[in-house]
Design an enzyme around this catalytic site. Structure first.
Site, PDB file in Angstrom:
ATOM      1  N   HIS A 261      26.677  37.633  20.631  1.00 29.87           N
ATOM      2  CA  HIS A 261      27.653  38.014  21.644  1.00 29.87           C
ATOM      3  C   HIS A 261      27.562  39.503  21.967  1.00 29.87           C
ATOM      4  O   HIS A 261      27.003  40.297  21.203  1.00 29.87           O
ATOM      5  CB  HIS A 261      29.057  37.656  21.165  1.00 29.87           C
ATOM      6  CG  HIS A 261      29.296  36.182  21.085  1.00 29.87           C
ATOM      7  ND1 HIS A 261      30.536  35.622  20.826  1.00 29.87           N
ATOM      8  CD2 HIS A 261      28.442  35.131  21.254  1.00 29.87           C
ATOM      9  CE1 HIS A 261      30.432  34.297  20.840  1.00 29.87           C
ATOM     10  NE2 HIS A 261      29.179  33.976  21.073  1.00 29.87           N
ATOM     11  N   GLU A 263      29.906  41.883  22.103  1.00 34.07           N
ATOM     12  CA  GLU A 263      30.610  42.739  21.149  1.00 34.07           C
ATOM     13  C   GLU A 263      29.819  42.838  19.840  1.00 34.07           C
ATOM     14  O   GLU A 263      29.707  43.909  19.235  1.00 34.07           O
ATOM     15  CB  GLU A 263      32.013  42.181  20.860  1.00 34.07           C
ATOM     16  CG  GLU A 263      32.874  42.002  22.108  1.00 34.07           C
ATOM     17  CD  GLU A 263      32.785  40.591  22.676  1.00 34.07           C
ATOM     18  OE1 GLU A 263      33.813  40.109  23.182  1.00 34.07           O
ATOM     19  OE2 GLU A 263      31.698  39.975  22.609  1.00 34.07           O
ATOM     20  N   CYS A 289      35.610  36.534  20.859  1.00 33.67           N
ATOM     21  CA  CYS A 289      35.783  35.280  20.121  1.00 33.67           C
ATOM     22  C   CYS A 289      36.238  35.608  18.691  1.00 33.67           C
ATOM     23  O   CYS A 289      36.325  36.784  18.298  1.00 33.67           O
ATOM     24  CB  CYS A 289      34.472  34.499  20.091  1.00 33.67           C
ATOM     25  SG  CYS A 289      33.203  35.265  19.057  1.00 33.67           S
ATOM     26  N   CYS A 292      33.565  37.663  16.631  1.00 32.73           N
ATOM     27  CA  CYS A 292      33.488  39.061  17.032  1.00 32.73           C
ATOM     28  C   CYS A 292      34.766  39.804  16.666  1.00 32.73           C
ATOM     29  O   CYS A 292      34.735  40.999  16.335  1.00 32.73           O
ATOM     30  CB  CYS A 292      33.221  39.167  18.529  1.00 32.73           C
ATOM     31  SG  CYS A 292      31.544  38.660  19.008  1.00 32.73           S
TER      32      CYS A 292
END
Length: 330
Positions: A261, A263, A289, A292
């Site tokens: 992801h 992040e 999410c 993260c």
């Protein structure tokens, strides 16, 4: 700032444009669109042919077509001055393209203008007052809505300059217009960082969703990240992640997703280069999410600023707040 310049023959439009060019304005002309059309047709440029071709382009593409084509070239980091605005639809199109647009109408007495025409001796200029009046009558407006309509353009002007004096007087008038029109706007820090995060997202190779994140400390970007397959693994858009390429339903088979992801990548890139993110702010185009979120908390980030809600973010937001991480949506 964006200025349009219009007016009759030899009123001093070129001097206004030259003055603004010398002050870092970029000069463009609606007539260039017509010149490009003539060049494509292999035709020489004459005043009559320019008028006829401009009328034809407006008839075929709409009365504001010249301005609409030119507006596509305008960049937000520059000041512009635009020549050859000759139809009210062009004024409307330029105003619609940018609210900063202002129209300057430059005029002078007929006798003054005719003497200037004779002095400059440019080919194609009218050689008598009668010819000047005939040509200008055609440009003022007529029955053809696609033809030039300078009379209507004059009525739409934001500023009017009467240029019967010397250049020093004209320049002083233009300077006053500049001072009255000064427009300066800067994005907030949130807007600045989030817009950069969107650019970062454009580098994503994920076929399902593009996400970008940046980490800032003391208003300085220290790391960026976008979602996609790990370093050295085939890109998602090249088939590297079977789950994404199957366009699996959101929230399903997450354990099979090979993409990191945005992040996650911003945090791990900082670690890879030995840069601390402690007490920093992470800007992300989607709320994080759960995975993260845990990384954000444990990395010591102090704030999360996001733009759009991630479909499964309720638990993440609650966890961030419980851990003392500030959360904001912009």
């Amino acid at each position: 700032m964006i200025f349009g310049v219009s007016g009759p023959y030899a009123a001093g439009k070129g001097e206004v444009i030259a003055y603004l060019e010398a002050r870092s304005f970029y000069a463009l002309s609606l007539s260039d669109v017509i010149r490009q059309e003539l060049a494509a047709l292999g035709l020489d440029e004459t005043r009559e042919r320019m008028i006829e071709t401009g009328t034809r382009l407006r008839t075929e593409g709409g009365e504001g077509v010249l301005a609409e084509r030119l507006a596509e070239q305008l960049l937000p980091d520059r000041n512009y001055v635009i020549d050859s605005v000759r139809h009210p639809a062009e004024v409307a199109a330029l105003r619609a393209a940018d609210s900063a647009f202002k129209l300057i109408w430059v005029d002078a007495n007929e006798g003054t203008r005719f003497e200037r025409l004779r002095a400059r001796g440019r080919g194609g200029d009218p050689e008598s007052l009668e010819e000047l009046r005939r040509l200008e009558g055609r440009e003022q407006g007529g029955d053809d809505p696609a033809g030039q309509q300078l009379a209507a353009v004059r009525e739409m002007a934001d500023f009017r300059l009467q240029n019967d004096d010397d250049l020093a007087h004209l320049h002083a008038e233009v300077q006053r217009i500049l001072e009255r029109s000064l427009f300066f706007e800067r994005p907030s820090w949130d807007e600045y960082f989030m817009s950069i995060a969107r650019v970062v997202a454009a580098r994503s190779n994920c076929v399902k969703r593009k996400v970008g994140a940046i980490i800032a400390r003391h208003r300085r970007i220290i790391s960026t990240g976008y979602n996609g397959t790990p370093r050295g693994v085939r890109n998602c858009n090249e088939g590297g992640c079977p789950r994404c390429n199957a366009f699996t339903q959101g929230g399903a088979r997450l354990d099979e997703c090979l993409c990191s992801h945005g992040e996650e990548n911003a945090i791990t890139q900082a670690a890879y280069h030995g840069v601390t993110v402690n007490d920093g702010t992470i800007y992300t185009t989607f709320s994080p999410c759960l995975m993260c979120t845990k990384m954000i908390i444990n990395a010591g980030l102090a704030e999360v600023v996001y733009n759009s809600d991630y479909p499964l973010n309720d638990v993440s937001i609650e966890l961030l707040r419980e851990s003392g991480v500030k959360v904001r949506r912009v």
